[in-house]
Design a protein around this motif. Structure first.
Motif, PDB file in Angstrom:
ATOM      1  N   ASP A 148      29.942 -34.200  14.817  1.00  0.00           N
ATOM      2  CA  ASP A 148      29.323 -33.304  15.806  1.00  0.00           C
ATOM      3  C   ASP A 148      29.564 -33.869  17.206  1.00  0.00           C
ATOM      4  O   ASP A 148      29.623 -35.096  17.385  1.00  0.00           O
ATOM      5  CB  ASP A 148      27.794 -33.266  15.535  1.00  0.00           C
ATOM      6  N   HIS A 150      27.260 -33.435  19.260  1.00  0.00           N
ATOM      7  CA  HIS A 150      25.861 -33.680  19.637  1.00  0.00           C
ATOM      8  C   HIS A 150      25.166 -34.600  18.647  1.00  0.00           C
ATOM      9  O   HIS A 150      25.585 -34.698  17.483  1.00  0.00           O
ATOM     10  CB  HIS A 150      25.110 -32.339  19.692  1.00  0.00           C
ATOM     11  N   ASP A 239      29.521 -30.047  12.176  1.00  0.00           N
ATOM     12  CA  ASP A 239      29.332 -29.063  13.248  1.00  0.00           C
ATOM     13  C   ASP A 239      30.715 -28.846  13.856  1.00  0.00           C
ATOM     14  O   ASP A 239      31.334 -29.789  14.344  1.00  0.00           O
ATOM     15  CB  ASP A 239      28.347 -29.634  14.274  1.00  0.00           C
ATOM     16  N   ASP A 241      31.681 -27.861  16.480  1.00  0.00           N
ATOM     17  CA  ASP A 241      31.879 -28.274  17.877  1.00  0.00           C
ATOM     18  C   ASP A 241      32.239 -29.744  18.012  1.00  0.00           C
ATOM     19  O   ASP A 241      32.455 -30.239  19.131  1.00  0.00           O
ATOM     20  CB  ASP A 241      30.689 -27.879  18.770  1.00  0.00           C
TER      21      ASP A 241
HETATM   22 ZN   LIG Z   1      27.066 -29.705  18.060  1.00  0.00          ZN
END
Ligand SMILES: [Zn+2]
Ligand SMILES: N=C(N)NCCCC(=O)O
Ligand SMILES: [Zn+2]
Length: 319
Positions: A148, A150, A239, A241
């Motif tokens: 991810d 994040h 994820d 992203d």
């Molecule tokens: Zn993310």
């Protein structure tokens, strides 16, 4: 064991014909028993920025029409040795995050109780928490690799505990992660403050940043992750992203400076031999995608995760 029903043969029925199931696999109601199911969770009520991941599962299924049955990198034909199916979507309440989290936990547990392992297509990252809860009840504390941009270990947004930025803080608080073996991979981008990293470290997470992937390379990183995980029951949460917006524009909270789809797939392949018990691919928001760039990447990630589950299943049943 009866011979598994495989995907529709694309040399007989054009791959662009008919309704999409993941990789053209049979639906779960077409088989007696499924070893692995790919299931969608069309849910995006937990997002903090751009909505749209509720359409992720169907976009990934569409993009998955081109997948083929043999994985040369892992040397496995995952649909030949085990029954892999499309388990459909788990329908969850789009108006109540709390209700959706409960329903998903129960829905996932029904698959697990039937001996079916899951690769889940999101949906936003909120869904990882109920999926981990259901796995914890079966396996005890779970090791996790979290790919991810994040951290997703923030506390609350607008006072809400269940959001796509908070699932892993909840999971640590609930004791469902094996904090000796949890790591984020591909992290980058601005944070709210230094405290985010301090909290995250206190929870036990290791961090492999996107810059580390650039500097160390995928082999060194996979080796280190493999050593850290050992034989623990492992969950892999991807994820989308984690990929650079050039590789995955179709997502809700994009961050520049990400890894490539090649690096992600190579790191996943480096996880063969681990005791994978479940996985997700989340945050595909097709409204921001172009030419299926993001959904194609997600379909390949899901295919690799299915292949890793099949390899692990083979080890367990000695097949
Ligand atoms: Zn993310
Ligand atoms: N899980 C994902 N994709 N994003 C979390 C971002 C949380 C934030 O808006 O700060
Ligand atoms: Zn996330």
């Amino acid at each position: 064991m009866s011979t598994p029903i495989g995907p529709t043969d694309s040399s007989l029925v054009p791959r662009f014909a008919g309704p999409a199931t993941f990789a053209r696999l049979p639906r779960i109601d077409q088989v007696e028993h499924a070893d692995v199911a790919v299931v969608g969770v069309p849910f995006d009520t937990g997002v903090s920025y751009r909505p749209g991941a509720r359409f992720g599962p169907s976009a990934i299924r569409e993009a998955s029409r081109l997948l083929r049955p043999y994985h040369p990198g892992l040397e496995v034909a995952p649909f030949e040795r085990f029954q892999v199916v499309d388990g459909g979507d788990i329908p969850v309440n789009p108006y109540s995050v709390g209700d959706a989290v409960e329903t998903l936990d129960q829905g996932a547990s029904e698959f697990l109780d039937a001996g079916t392992r899951l690769v889940t297509l999101g949906g936003d990252h909120t869904i990882a928490l109920p999926l981990l809860r259901s796995l914890y009840r079966k396996h005890g504390p779970i090791a996790m690799l979290h790919f991810d941009a994040h951290l997703d270990t923030w506390d609350t947004y607008f006072g809400e505990p269940y959001t796509h930025g908070t699932p892993f803080r909840r999971a640590v608080e609930e004791g469902i992660l094996d904090t000796e073996a949890i790591a984020h991979v591909g992290t980058r981008g601005p944070l709210y403050g230094k405290r985010d990293l301090e909290d995250d470290r206190r929870f036990g997470f290791g961090i492999v940043t996107a810059a580390d992937v650039l500097r160390k390379g995928v082999d060194e990183i996979s080796d280190a992750l493999r050593r850290r995980i050992g034989n623990r029951p492992l969950y892999v949460s991807v994820d989308i992203d984690v990929l650079d917006p050039a590789h995955a524009p179709g997502t809700g909270t994009p961050e520049a400076g990400g890894i490539t789809s090649r690096e992600l797939l190579e790191m996943l392949r480096g996880l063969a031999d681990l005791n994978l018990v479940g996985a997700d691919v989340v945050e595909v928001a097709p409204a921001y995608d172009h030419a299926q760039i993001t959904s194609t990447a997600a379909s390949h990630v899901a295919y690799d995760l299915v292949s890793l589950l099949a390899l692990n299943h083979a080890k367990r049943v000695g097949n």
